[in-house]
Design an enzyme around this catalytic site. Sequence first.
Site, PDB file in Angstrom:
ATOM      1  N   ASN A  80     -35.081  52.882 -12.362  1.00 55.57           N
ATOM      2  CA  ASN A  80     -34.662  53.786 -11.289  1.00 55.57           C
ATOM      3  C   ASN A  80     -35.630  53.658 -10.126  1.00 55.57           C
ATOM      4  OD1 ASN A  80     -33.676  55.818  -9.695  1.00 55.57           O
ATOM      5  ND2 ASN A  80     -33.764  57.415 -11.256  1.00 55.57           N
ATOM      6  N   ASN A 117     -30.776  58.375  -4.966  1.00 56.79           N
ATOM      7  CA  ASN A 117     -29.355  58.016  -5.053  1.00 56.79           C
ATOM      8  C   ASN A 117     -28.782  58.201  -6.463  1.00 56.79           C
ATOM      9  OD1 ASN A 117     -30.149  55.790  -6.594  1.00 56.79           O
ATOM     10  ND2 ASN A 117     -29.964  54.321  -4.930  1.00 56.79           N
ATOM     11  N   ASP A 118     -29.469  58.965  -7.308  1.00 59.67           N
ATOM     12  CA  ASP A 118     -28.980  59.159  -8.675  1.00 59.67           C
ATOM     13  C   ASP A 118     -27.581  59.768  -8.704  1.00 59.67           C
ATOM     14  OD1 ASP A 118     -31.373  58.150  -9.470  1.00 59.67           O
ATOM     15  OD2 ASP A 118     -32.095  59.953 -10.468  1.00 59.67           O
ATOM     16  N   GLY A 155     -29.323  56.653 -13.868  1.00 58.67           N
ATOM     17  CA  GLY A 155     -29.985  56.579 -12.569  1.00 58.67           C
ATOM     18  C   GLY A 155     -30.604  55.253 -12.192  1.00 58.67           C
ATOM     19  N   ASP A 209     -30.894  51.524 -10.720  1.00 61.38           N
ATOM     20  CA  ASP A 209     -30.255  51.077  -9.481  1.00 61.38           C
ATOM     21  C   ASP A 209     -30.767  49.707  -9.038  1.00 61.38           C
ATOM     22  OD1 ASP A 209     -32.829  51.698  -8.463  1.00 61.38           O
ATOM     23  OD2 ASP A 209     -32.173  53.681  -7.779  1.00 61.38           O
ATOM     24  N   ASP A 242     -15.645  38.632 -16.992  1.00 64.13           N
ATOM     25  CA  ASP A 242     -15.366  39.472 -18.138  1.00 64.13           C
ATOM     26  C   ASP A 242     -13.972  39.175 -18.701  1.00 64.13           C
ATOM     27  OD1 ASP A 242     -16.155  41.900 -19.719  1.00 64.13           O
ATOM     28  OD2 ASP A 242     -14.328  42.705 -18.802  1.00 64.13           O
ATOM     29  N   GLU A 280     -16.081  34.878 -20.433  1.00 64.32           N
ATOM     30  CA  GLU A 280     -16.177  35.487 -21.749  1.00 64.32           C
ATOM     31  C   GLU A 280     -14.920  35.141 -22.543  1.00 64.32           C
ATOM     32  OE1 GLU A 280     -17.020  39.838 -23.795  1.00 64.32           O
ATOM     33  OE2 GLU A 280     -15.761  39.729 -22.002  1.00 64.32           O
TER      34      GLU A 280
END
Length: 610
Positions: free
Chosen positions: A131, A136-137, A156, A158, A323, A352
């Site tokens: 974090n 900006n949490d 949180g 980032d 993905d 994947e």
Amino acid sequence: MKKLLLFLIITSFTVSAQIKRTEPPFWYAGMKNPELQILFYGKNIAQFQPTVSNNVVITNIAKTENPNYIFVTIDTKNIPASDLVFSFKDKSKVAFTQKYSLKERRNNSASRKSYDASDMLYLLMPDRFANGNPANDNSKETTEQADRSKPNGRHGGDIEGIIKNIDYIKELGATTVWSTPLCEDNDPRGSYHGYGQSDVYKIDPRYGTNEDYLKLSSELHKKDMKLVLDYVTNHWGAQHWMYKDLPAYDFIHQFPGFAQSNYRMSTQFDQNASDIDQKYCVDGWFVKSMPDLNQANPLMLTYLTQNAIWWIEYADLDGFRVDTYSYNDKAAISKWTKAIADEYPNFNIAGEVWMQDQAQMAYWQKDSKIGAIQNYNSHLPTVMDFTLFNAIEKVFDEDKGEWDKGMVKVYDNFTNDFLYPNIDNILVFAENHDTQRINQHYPDFKKYALAMTLVATVRGIPQLYYGSEIGMTGNKDKGDGDIRHDFPGGWNGDANNAFNKAGRTPEQQQYFDFTSKLFNWRKSNNAVHFGKMTHYLPENNVYVYFRYDDQKTVMILINNNPEKQVVKTARFSQNIKNFKTGKEVISNQNIDISNEISIEPKSALILELN
């Protein structure tokens, strides 16, 4: 007259304000494919007729059953970087205008170098890594709030947290950062993983801004490191703005609405498969909160293709991991992949393809002879070695080398390498963000060292999952949150800070020192990157193999036996040739290899022969 003029001004402003989105938000001049499809979205926008300035030709205007969309395709060939103006007319009168920018590309953008077998990818989950900016949490724009007490909640971490710890990642020997998705995911719960995206042109504000992501790319490049974006073509989240007001019914797969995938990817090529089984694999949704995208719709496929290219240009990216690659419409995903390769011939994409059979995985690699049987080419450069992963998660608890147990499982995996058209372009790993933690399988440093030795020295591109290098554990049986713990030291007030030596426990330091030495050695070893491999049938649960080129030979011995072994070397004369000694990479000891090599229980030797 003045009243009429005022009325026209107000009307024009009202209509103009109805344009809520323009995507891509801007584009680049000089792309190989000059066709650009621009989505304009706003209330009843389809009633207007678009034109464009600068002698740009509109080649197609597509209107869907939803009047809030209009898709305008223009030809950008020979159009320099400039600001275009789109005019939207109601009959013969211009109702409103919209500026649109074509920007300059970076020098040599099309020929950018991507990641390959000389790299090591460090996979991290940004919400759980560090974090760097607590401010900006939480965000007014998004629903879920940060709460570290919830295993499956936002914590949180980032982009700034990644940037602040680039030196730590580099010290490990990693050359490339692969982060799980960073675009906005506004799901009310479980949004931290990022795979249910709600806006694919915008970084989630709880991670930072688009500019912050560009800064991450720039800071990595300053240190000769690379950035890989985790791209999702198969689905979005249920909070995606377009899902809430679909352009057309067939933009997603409808049954109508939700139906669960059967997850049977073999139906993609099984000549005996029923149509309904194939449909439920490809068209079925992963989960109810992830609408399954219909890439067979040409407007949707172009949207996804341009979004991917936009991020490459904007953030100066070095590669993708895609993905759930094999759940996509296979004809459409081939077109998507080829379109990116046409723009960036050296750009690597790892897909994947989570299957349990080498032939089935090899089917999905570019220029596969297996795929060619069905006239199929995915154009996908790299697939992931899930069969090796399957072996790794069991083999180091199998103390006895039997017909189908012990190191022969690893040996057998490599006997099928001939199935892959490019064996150097295969991602090798002991775990990732969806699997049991390797240190949960093996809560024993010796077995971790065996697994990492294997990943670092066999063919392909190695990947390390964040935290394993300090001994982090996690039990998937308790839920995904348990295999995605916060990295210790990533948050203010953490009692243990494993990002620096002074803050690590002795056990964490043991894991870190080994991992760092192993992968930093690998960085400069071309024989391991692109050399050939010769391996020998395991004896007494000891597996011996060589990586070599014209300049160097590396001999690797993995003793998976709980007892010390003495290995006679005459059997390996094909590779040992006239070499008499080998310098062991981790201990720096010189070892005589002329007759026999003694190797401790559950240990490995990496010998540079000389």
